[in-house]
Design an enzyme around this catalytic site. Sequence first.
Site, PDB file in Angstrom:
ATOM      1  N   GLN A 154      -4.584  -4.565   6.745  1.00 22.79           N
ATOM      2  CA  GLN A 154      -5.609  -5.354   6.050  1.00 22.79           C
ATOM      3  C   GLN A 154      -5.826  -6.710   6.722  1.00 22.79           C
ATOM      4  O   GLN A 154      -6.918  -7.263   6.672  1.00 22.79           O
ATOM      5  CB  GLN A 154      -5.186  -5.554   4.582  1.00 22.79           C
ATOM      6  CG  GLN A 154      -6.315  -5.869   3.646  1.00 22.79           C
ATOM      7  CD  GLN A 154      -7.419  -4.836   3.681  1.00 22.79           C
ATOM      8  OE1 GLN A 154      -8.569  -5.156   3.997  1.00 22.79           O
ATOM      9  NE2 GLN A 154      -7.110  -3.599   3.386  1.00 22.79           N
ATOM     10  N   ASP A 156       2.964  -4.565   8.090  1.00 27.35           N
ATOM     11  CA  ASP A 156       1.787  -3.725   7.900  1.00 27.35           C
ATOM     12  C   ASP A 156       0.561  -4.631   7.986  1.00 27.35           C
ATOM     13  O   ASP A 156       0.237  -5.345   7.039  1.00 27.35           O
ATOM     14  CB  ASP A 156       1.876  -3.032   6.538  1.00 27.35           C
ATOM     15  CG  ASP A 156       0.591  -2.294   6.181  1.00 27.35           C
ATOM     16  OD1 ASP A 156      -0.337  -2.277   7.009  1.00 27.35           O
ATOM     17  OD2 ASP A 156       0.526  -1.734   5.071  1.00 27.35           O
ATOM     18  N   CYS A 205      -4.779   2.625  -3.604  1.00 22.80           N
ATOM     19  CA  CYS A 205      -3.515   3.091  -2.999  1.00 22.80           C
ATOM     20  C   CYS A 205      -2.388   2.097  -3.240  1.00 22.80           C
ATOM     21  O   CYS A 205      -1.524   1.903  -2.386  1.00 22.80           O
ATOM     22  CB  CYS A 205      -3.664   3.340  -1.497  1.00 22.80           C
ATOM     23  SG  CYS A 205      -4.735   4.711  -1.126  1.00 22.80           S
ATOM     24  N   LYS A 265     -10.485  -0.530  10.157  1.00 20.38           N
ATOM     25  CA  LYS A 265     -10.723  -1.746   9.357  1.00 20.38           C
ATOM     26  C   LYS A 265     -11.099  -2.927  10.251  1.00 20.38           C
ATOM     27  O   LYS A 265     -11.412  -4.002   9.771  1.00 20.38           O
ATOM     28  CB  LYS A 265      -9.493  -2.060   8.510  1.00 20.38           C
ATOM     29  CG  LYS A 265      -9.301  -1.028   7.397  1.00 20.38           C
ATOM     30  CD  LYS A 265      -8.066  -1.239   6.583  1.00 20.38           C
ATOM     31  CE  LYS A 265      -7.950  -0.113   5.545  1.00 20.38           C
ATOM     32  NZ  LYS A 265      -6.640  -0.098   4.887  1.00 20.38           N
ATOM     33  N   HIS A 269       0.869  -1.183   0.000  1.00 17.92           N
ATOM     34  CA  HIS A 269       0.000   0.000   0.000  1.00 17.92           C
ATOM     35  C   HIS A 269       0.910   1.239   0.000  1.00 17.92           C
ATOM     36  O   HIS A 269       2.005   1.191   0.559  1.00 17.92           O
ATOM     37  CB  HIS A 269      -0.821  -0.057   1.292  1.00 17.92           C
ATOM     38  CG  HIS A 269      -1.880   0.978   1.455  1.00 17.92           C
ATOM     39  ND1 HIS A 269      -1.598   2.281   1.793  1.00 17.92           N
ATOM     40  CD2 HIS A 269      -3.229   0.905   1.359  1.00 17.92           C
ATOM     41  CE1 HIS A 269      -2.733   2.956   1.906  1.00 17.92           C
ATOM     42  NE2 HIS A 269      -3.736   2.144   1.640  1.00 17.92           N
TER      43      HIS A 269
HETATM   44  C1  LIG Z   1      -5.665   0.685   4.721  1.00  8.81           C
HETATM   45  C2  LIG Z   1      -4.282   0.216   4.619  1.00  8.81           C
HETATM   46  C3  LIG Z   1      -3.219   1.029   5.034  1.00  8.81           C
HETATM   47  C4  LIG Z   1      -3.409   2.437   5.540  1.00  8.81           C
HETATM   48  O1  LIG Z   1      -4.251   2.468   6.653  1.00  8.81           O
HETATM   49  P1  LIG Z   1      -4.793   3.883   7.164  1.00  8.81           P
HETATM   50  O2  LIG Z   1      -5.900   3.485   8.052  1.00  8.81           O
HETATM   51  O3  LIG Z   1      -5.249   4.638   5.962  1.00  8.81           O
HETATM   52  O4  LIG Z   1      -3.673   4.529   7.883  1.00  8.81           O
HETATM   53  C5  LIG Z   1      -1.946   0.530   4.932  1.00  8.81           C
HETATM   54  N1  LIG Z   1      -1.709  -0.701   4.450  1.00  8.81           N
HETATM   55  C6  LIG Z   1      -2.704  -1.514   4.045  1.00  8.81           C
HETATM   56  C7  LIG Z   1      -2.375  -2.878   3.542  1.00  8.81           C
HETATM   57  C8  LIG Z   1      -4.019  -1.080   4.114  1.00  8.81           C
HETATM   58  O5  LIG Z   1      -4.998  -1.882   3.707  1.00  8.81           O
END
Ligand SMILES: *Cc1c(COP(=O)(O)O)cnc(C)c1O
Length: 413
Positions: A210, A207, A371, A233, A130
Amino acid sequence: MNQISKKLPAYDVEAIRQDFPVLNQQVRGKQLVYLDNAATSQKPKAVIDSIVQYYENDNANIHRGVHTLSERATLSYENSRKKVQAFLNADSHKEIVFTRGATEAINLVANAFAEKLSAGDEVLITAMEHHSNIVPWQMLCEKTGAELKVAPINAQGELIVEEFAALISKKTKFAAISHMSNALGTINPIKQLIDLLHQYDIPVLIDGAQAIPHISVDVQALDCEFYVFSGHKLYAPTGIGALYGKMEQLEQMSAYQGGGDMISVVTFDKTVYNKVPYKFEAGTPNIAGTIGLGAAIDYVSRIGIDAIAAHENSLLAYAVEQSQRIEKLTIIGTAEQKGAIMSFVLDGIHPHDIGTMMDHQGIAVRAGHHCAMPVMDFFGVPATARASFAMYNTHQEVDALMAGIENLIEMFG
Ligand SMILES: *Cc1c(COP(=O)(O)O)cnc(C)c1O
């Protein structure tokens, strides 16, 4: 007897739906079908109520007040930290830093590593990241002269592990990898990647933005240095997220922002920073958001991430199977290990038109680059449409999605 007590209750999606007020509405004269969960999830009543309860009864600033409301607010805030700790199985609640979200957590870590990197060093990421897990590392490289290395993916949207391994060397000083791709649904073999990186003592950030609503996470078993996620999320409010960091890492890192709560003593000559994690929590935080996050963790834990994932995976399998009858539909991202995300394109129809035309039928899907522009470039598409599933979605909603796609193919002739 034993067998009866061990038997799990059936997953009652209709009962779960009752907990999410927003789902019960019509959009453009049709029952809402919300399939944009990878962008943000809806909030259960328990989360909404926890925020209302806080503002109606306990609202006060935290940590400094000696009065009752401030004590209550502080207790709730710190309880949420312990809930995040338990949810990630961190060793200590002090290893949990509250942030605005995954993006801010990644920036916090990248900012701290600017002091440790210099020209000739390398930072390793993957081609499916992302933008939030690309740009902070690019900025770090710009500041330090380090070089960004990107491990490639294959046509299924899977990381090519041998190529990832081949990019690791003594020059590698940091690695950042998504647990699950928001654009493709791919779940990375992060334990294997972390172990590879640790052969060279390379710190790694996962990260989890998701992955967090779909996969149970144990940061001690993973042994990653950092794990980040966003509350929104995970059925919690926007504007709150968390950074898990190993204590030995967090203690070595310099503060991200200056201000209240991150200091213990300030004079005009010198400021003495507060202890971890407060050192990283400058200013009045999103207190209500942390309380909502705590309530969301309680809610998800009550149902169980594994039960949720099993339900979502059956929705994905059903969607993939049903989509085969639609000749013009191509799924982008067919990894063997993937979460409940179906990114797709339709022959001759721009993804943005798919998004708009689906909305006319009450169906919320996302259309765009998610993104993850490098992922779109790799597959040679400007954008995809994406249906992403959550704990409250149903097989009937998959049927509605397929019927919606067939309708729009007919309209476009
Ligand atoms: C949504 C997402 C982000 C960013 O999260 P924010 O809530 O916008 O800070 C980063 N990495 C992944 C894989 C995402 O799905």
